[in-house]
Design a protein around this motif. Structure first.
Motif, mmCIF file in Angstrom:
data_model
loop_
_atom_site.group_PDB
_atom_site.id
_atom_site.type_symbol
_atom_site.label_atom_id
_atom_site.label_comp_id
_atom_site.label_asym_id
_atom_site.label_seq_id
_atom_site.Cartn_x
_atom_site.Cartn_y
_atom_site.Cartn_z
ATOM 1 N N VAL A 1 0.838 -1.200 0.000
ATOM 2 C CA VAL A 1 0.000 0.000 0.000
ATOM 3 C C VAL A 1 0.875 1.254 0.000
ATOM 4 O O VAL A 1 1.983 1.254 0.537
ATOM 5 C CB VAL A 1 -0.951 0.025 1.215
ATOM 6 C CG1 VAL A 1 -1.864 -1.187 1.199
ATOM 7 C CG2 VAL A 1 -0.176 0.081 2.517
ATOM 8 N N ILE B 1 -1.573 6.127 2.390
ATOM 9 C CA ILE B 1 -2.734 5.342 2.840
ATOM 10 C C ILE B 1 -2.406 4.614 4.137
ATOM 11 O O ILE B 1 -3.266 4.470 5.018
ATOM 12 C CB ILE B 1 -3.165 4.348 1.748
ATOM 13 C CG1 ILE B 1 -3.801 5.108 0.582
ATOM 14 C CG2 ILE B 1 -4.139 3.317 2.300
ATOM 15 C CD1 ILE B 1 -4.352 4.234 -0.513
ATOM 16 N N GLU C 1 -9.650 3.211 1.673
ATOM 17 C CA GLU C 1 -9.900 2.059 0.809
ATOM 18 C C GLU C 1 -8.793 1.925 -0.235
ATOM 19 O O GLU C 1 -8.281 2.905 -0.755
ATOM 20 C CB GLU C 1 -11.256 2.184 0.117
ATOM 21 C CG GLU C 1 -12.441 1.881 1.021
ATOM 22 C CD GLU C 1 -13.731 1.758 0.243
ATOM 23 O OE1 GLU C 1 -14.653 1.117 0.754
ATOM 24 O OE2 GLU C 1 -13.812 2.300 -0.867
ATOM 25 N N TYR C 2 -8.475 0.657 -0.515
ATOM 26 C CA TYR C 2 -7.433 0.400 -1.499
ATOM 27 C C TYR C 2 -7.813 -0.852 -2.282
ATOM 28 O O TYR C 2 -8.195 -1.873 -1.700
ATOM 29 C CB TYR C 2 -6.083 0.197 -0.802
ATOM 30 C CG TYR C 2 -4.914 0.123 -1.746
ATOM 31 C CD1 TYR C 2 -4.527 1.226 -2.506
ATOM 32 C CD2 TYR C 2 -4.189 -1.058 -1.882
ATOM 33 C CE1 TYR C 2 -3.454 1.154 -3.369
ATOM 34 C CE2 TYR C 2 -3.103 -1.137 -2.748
ATOM 35 C CZ TYR C 2 -2.740 -0.021 -3.489
ATOM 36 O OH TYR C 2 -1.667 -0.091 -4.347
ATOM 37 N N SER C 3 -7.741 -0.776 -3.602
ATOM 38 C CA SER C 3 -8.123 -1.901 -4.449
ATOM 39 C C SER C 3 -6.963 -2.876 -4.590
ATOM 40 O O SER C 3 -5.820 -2.464 -4.828
ATOM 41 C CB SER C 3 -8.547 -1.409 -5.838
ATOM 42 O OG SER C 3 -9.746 -0.672 -5.766
ATOM 43 N N LYS D 1 -12.032 -4.128 -2.945
ATOM 44 C CA LYS D 1 -11.493 -3.048 -2.138
ATOM 45 C C LYS D 1 -11.255 -3.502 -0.705
ATOM 46 O O LYS D 1 -12.048 -4.255 -0.144
ATOM 47 C CB LYS D 1 -12.435 -1.844 -2.163
ATOM 48 C CG LYS D 1 -12.485 -1.138 -3.511
ATOM 49 C CD LYS D 1 -13.370 0.102 -3.466
ATOM 50 C CE LYS D 1 -13.360 0.816 -4.810
ATOM 51 N NZ LYS D 1 -14.222 2.028 -4.775
#
Length: 288
Positions: free
Chosen positions: A135, A139, A145-147, A156
């Motif tokens: 990441v 973040i 949120e991270y895909s 996500k």
């Protein structure tokens, strides 16, 4: 009529399919030979798998509910499994219940063999899937949120603020799916490095450039932090390499929720001598 198959899994005769599955998974984890090194753990594990194979099949369970332990010659299932010697246990069960087993016992001779199970045995013991995700630094500090893409699926993930490198995130229901249940996805978090910041625990370290005039006579500079933009006062006679602490402007601790600090190292920008006013240049050469 005795019902020792249910006793093997520690459930009542009226247990639902979900209750049987839940009991099986709990016992399988408890007695798995890779985890439990006690004498008899492997035999117990095989017995648990065999009981689950029967009770998880509606037809076999219906037969057992009708005849109980009479199907095992009136013995408890525990005693029955230990009295088979070197006979092929899968063949014995097939002869009692009819049809074929799903493969839990294939690959070894007799119930005391040492080969690995398939189906709901060794190979499917852990329904959890392990993977990793990298990441961005921002973040990891602020959260969000991270895909990610795992095994061809994209979804996500909610990254908590202040997450640390190596932290494991458990995503419910994103692991393997077998008849034993739905596993989880275990994500090992890696944090991308940032060109402007260094992180140590909950504290952040960065550099701040200030003009020579500000370093000599004081002033203020604008500094962008992960929280907000700060108008920072610079004291007169500030030295190159000097550290300035901004309390509470670091990373929020993922557990305590307390913020660390931001440490800024002063880097004094020296002017180009050729750009100086000739009189100032001469004065500096004379007076310094």
């Amino acid at each position: 009529m005795n019902n020792s198959l249910y006793e093997t899994l520690g459930v009542s005769k009226g247990a639902s399919a979900e209750e049987i599955k839940k009991a099986y998974r709990k016992l399988a984890r408890q007695y798995h030979p890779d985890i439990n090194k006690d004498a008899g753990a492997e035999e117990k594990f095989k017995e648990i798998n065999a009981a689950y194979e029967i009770l998880n099949d509606p037809n076999k369970r219906r037969q057992y509910d009708t005849y109980g332990d009479n199907m095992f010659g009136g013995q408890s299932f525990h005693d029955f499994t230990r009295n088979q010697g070197n006979a092929n246990f899968e063949d014995i069960i097939n002869s009692i219940f009819g049809g074929g087993f799903s493969g839990s016992f294939s690959g070894f001779s007799g119930f005391g063999g040492g080969s690995r199970f398939s189906s709901t045995g060794f190979d499917d013991f852990s329904l959890d899937t392990k993977s990793s995700v990298t990441v961005p630094f921002k973040i990891a500090v602020l959260g969000g949120e991270y895909s990610i893409k795992v095994s061809g699926s994209t979804f996500k993930v909610k990254i908590p603020a202040g997450i640390t490198d190596g932290k494991i995130l458990r995503l419910k229901g994103k692991g393997k799916t077998t008849r034993a249940g739905q596993g989880d996805l275990l994500l090992s978090v890696k944090i991308e490095p940032d060109p402007s910041y260094k992180r140590e625990g909950d504290d952040l370290y960065s550099k701040i450039e200030i003009p020579l005039k500000t370093a000599l006579f004081g002033g203020s500079v604008s500094v962008k932090t992960f929280k907000k933009e700060v108008n920072l006062k610079i004291a007169p006679n500030s030295k190159n390499g000097q550290k300035i602490r901004l309390k509470g402007y670091g990373v929020q601790n993922i557990d305590s929720k307390i913020y660390g600090d931001l440490y800024l190292q002063v880097s004094v920008i020296l002017p180009d001598v050729d750009s100086l006013d000739p009189e100032l240049k001469e004065a500096l050469q004379t007076k310094l």
